[in-house]
Design an enzyme around this catalytic site. Structure first.
Site, PDB file in Angstrom:
ATOM      1  N   GLU A 102      45.756  40.347  26.032  1.00 34.13           N
ATOM      2  CA  GLU A 102      45.423  40.590  27.442  1.00 34.13           C
ATOM      3  C   GLU A 102      46.318  39.732  28.339  1.00 34.13           C
ATOM      4  O   GLU A 102      46.870  38.721  27.905  1.00 34.13           O
ATOM      5  CB  GLU A 102      43.956  40.191  27.669  1.00 34.13           C
ATOM      6  CG  GLU A 102      43.024  41.167  28.306  1.00 34.13           C
ATOM      7  CD  GLU A 102      43.421  42.012  29.484  1.00 34.13           C
ATOM      8  OE1 GLU A 102      44.608  42.184  29.807  1.00 34.13           O
ATOM      9  OE2 GLU A 102      42.484  42.508  30.116  1.00 34.13           O
ATOM     10  N   ASP A 103      46.426  40.145  29.586  1.00 30.60           N
ATOM     11  CA  ASP A 103      47.175  39.320  30.537  1.00 30.60           C
ATOM     12  C   ASP A 103      46.310  38.173  31.062  1.00 30.60           C
ATOM     13  O   ASP A 103      46.738  37.026  31.113  1.00 30.60           O
ATOM     14  CB  ASP A 103      47.729  40.166  31.706  1.00 30.60           C
ATOM     15  CG  ASP A 103      46.675  41.047  32.381  1.00 30.60           C
ATOM     16  OD1 ASP A 103      45.502  41.061  31.941  1.00 30.60           O
ATOM     17  OD2 ASP A 103      47.033  41.737  33.350  1.00 30.60           O
ATOM     18  N   ASP A 106      39.176  37.230  33.420  1.00 28.90           N
ATOM     19  CA  ASP A 106      38.625  36.872  34.715  1.00 28.90           C
ATOM     20  C   ASP A 106      37.091  36.825  34.565  1.00 28.90           C
ATOM     21  O   ASP A 106      36.548  35.816  34.125  1.00 28.90           O
ATOM     22  CB  ASP A 106      39.112  37.943  35.700  1.00 28.90           C
ATOM     23  CG  ASP A 106      38.815  37.633  37.146  1.00 28.90           C
ATOM     24  OD1 ASP A 106      38.846  36.472  37.528  1.00 28.90           O
ATOM     25  OD2 ASP A 106      38.560  38.594  37.911  1.00 28.90           O
ATOM     26  N   PHE A 155      44.437  34.318  42.887  1.00 28.21           N
ATOM     27  CA  PHE A 155      44.942  35.620  42.471  1.00 28.21           C
ATOM     28  C   PHE A 155      46.417  35.485  42.126  1.00 28.21           C
ATOM     29  O   PHE A 155      47.217  35.056  42.964  1.00 28.21           O
ATOM     30  CB  PHE A 155      44.714  36.686  43.539  1.00 28.21           C
ATOM     31  CG  PHE A 155      44.825  38.063  42.962  1.00 28.21           C
ATOM     32  CD1 PHE A 155      43.712  38.685  42.414  1.00 28.21           C
ATOM     33  CD2 PHE A 155      46.049  38.722  42.914  1.00 28.21           C
ATOM     34  CE1 PHE A 155      43.813  39.947  41.824  1.00 28.21           C
ATOM     35  CE2 PHE A 155      46.169  39.979  42.332  1.00 28.21           C
ATOM     36  CZ  PHE A 155      45.048  40.597  41.788  1.00 28.21           C
ATOM     37  N   ARG A 168      54.901  43.036  39.337  1.00 23.20           N
ATOM     38  CA  ARG A 168      54.843  42.915  37.869  1.00 23.20           C
ATOM     39  C   ARG A 168      56.141  42.356  37.298  1.00 23.20           C
ATOM     40  O   ARG A 168      56.140  41.675  36.278  1.00 23.20           O
ATOM     41  CB  ARG A 168      54.578  44.289  37.230  1.00 23.20           C
ATOM     42  CG  ARG A 168      53.188  44.848  37.485  1.00 23.20           C
ATOM     43  CD  ARG A 168      52.914  46.000  36.511  1.00 23.20           C
ATOM     44  NE  ARG A 168      51.792  46.817  36.936  1.00 23.20           N
ATOM     45  CZ  ARG A 168      50.515  46.555  36.647  1.00 23.20           C
ATOM     46  NH1 ARG A 168      50.204  45.485  35.954  1.00 23.20           N
ATOM     47  NH2 ARG A 168      49.556  47.355  37.049  1.00 23.20           N
TER      48      ARG A 168
HETATM   49  P1  IMP Z   1      37.873  40.948  33.862  1.00 27.76           P
HETATM   50  O1  IMP Z   1      37.290  42.175  33.231  1.00 27.76           O
HETATM   51  O2  IMP Z   1      37.169  40.567  35.120  1.00 27.76           O
HETATM   52  O3  IMP Z   1      38.014  39.792  32.906  1.00 27.76           O
HETATM   53  O4  IMP Z   1      39.248  41.379  34.441  1.00 27.76           O
HETATM   54  C1  IMP Z   1      40.385  41.404  33.788  1.00 27.76           C
HETATM   55  C2  IMP Z   1      41.396  42.267  34.511  1.00 27.76           C
HETATM   56  O5  IMP Z   1      41.370  42.075  35.952  1.00 27.76           O
HETATM   57  C3  IMP Z   1      42.743  41.819  34.059  1.00 27.76           C
HETATM   58  O6  IMP Z   1      43.119  42.533  32.915  1.00 27.76           O
HETATM   59  C4  IMP Z   1      43.606  42.107  35.256  1.00 27.76           C
HETATM   60  O7  IMP Z   1      44.069  43.424  35.181  1.00 27.76           O
HETATM   61  C5  IMP Z   1      42.690  41.958  36.446  1.00 27.76           C
HETATM   62  N1  IMP Z   1      42.852  40.626  37.094  1.00 27.76           N
HETATM   63  C6  IMP Z   1      41.961  39.631  37.155  1.00 27.76           C
HETATM   64  N2  IMP Z   1      42.427  38.562  37.825  1.00 27.76           N
HETATM   65  C7  IMP Z   1      43.679  38.890  38.197  1.00 27.76           C
HETATM   66  C8  IMP Z   1      44.709  38.184  38.920  1.00 27.76           C
HETATM   67  O8  IMP Z   1      44.581  37.028  39.350  1.00 27.76           O
HETATM   68  N3  IMP Z   1      45.877  38.870  39.114  1.00 27.76           N
HETATM   69  C9  IMP Z   1      46.069  40.136  38.645  1.00 27.76           C
HETATM   70  N4  IMP Z   1      45.146  40.819  37.955  1.00 27.76           N
HETATM   71  C10 IMP Z   1      43.951  40.207  37.742  1.00 27.76           C
HETATM   72 MG    MG Z   2      44.639  43.621  32.451  1.00 23.70          MG
END
Ligand code: IMP
Ligand code: MG
Length: 178
Positions: A102-103, A106, A155, A168
């Site tokens: 994963e990137d 969050d 962010f 990106r």
């Molecule tokens: P989660 O399900 O809330 O853990 O969200 C994960 C997804 O939200 C990541 O795979 C990203 O695509 C997006 N995301 C969350 N925080 C950021 C950020 O700071 N920058 C860009 N994308 C984010």
């Molecule tokens: Mg993602």
């Protein structure tokens, strides 16, 4: 002259050099933990993890396969944390060693949903790897095995991460104020 000024590049949070050093370290750690594997199936979550995934697998001295899946969250107040699978994995996973890449983690909903889904396929092993972790935002616990960097609640964009599809291709990770 156009009336749309080029946006200034986001301030740096993680330099290109720091990212590449850390990716090499993660690759060494992952290779050590998967020594002797027949093949490590590395699954990238589209689109944000693509840059990280390709750098990581190139640094892995293991036989690897790659594949991708894609999610989106409904983001609706009535269904908090409901994650939609937009594209599933095409490779069979049963009995194989799998690494989900994963990137950023969050709230944790995306990875915990994918973890539950992938477990149903009965891989031989399943580990989670993320470039970035924002623990302050966590709503569901998710057992991440490899974390590149723990970052504050900002962010971030670049190295695959976007804000409305922009940034990106930044070679570093920077901060934007959406
Ligand atoms: P989660 O399900 O809330 O853990 O969200 C994960 C997804 O939200 C990541 O795979 C990203 O695509 C997006 N995301 C969350 N925080 C950021 C950020 O700071 N920058 C860009 N994308 C984010
Ligand atoms: Mg993602």
């Amino acid at each position: 002259m156009t009336d749309r000024a080029a946006p200034s590049r986001p301030p740096v949070l993680l330099t290109e050099e720091a990212i590449h050093r850390r990716v090499a370290e993660l690759a060494r750690e992952i290779a050590r933990d998967h020594e002797g594997t027949e093949e490590l199936v590395c699954l990238g979550v589209l689109k944000g993890s693509v840059f990280f995934l390709v750098d990581l697998v190139r640094a892995l001295p293991l036989p690897t396969a790659i594949d991708f899946l894609q999610t989106s969250s409904y983001g609706s107040a009535s269904t908090p944390g409901e994650v939609l699978i937009k594209k599933d994995v095409a490779l069979p996973l049963q009995g194989r060693d799998v690494l989900l890449v994963e990137d950023i983690v969050d709230t944790g909903y995306t990875l915990s949903t994918l973890l539950a889904l992938l477990r149903l396929r009965r891989p031989r092993s399943l580990k989670l790897c993320t470039l970035l972790d924002k623990p302050d935002r966590r709503e569901v616990e998710v057992p991440v095995d490899y974390v590149g960097f723990t970052i504050p609640d900002r962010f971030v964009v670049g190295y695959g991460l976007d804000h409305a599809e922009r940034w990106r291709n930044l070679p570093y990770v920077g901060v934007v104020d959406p």
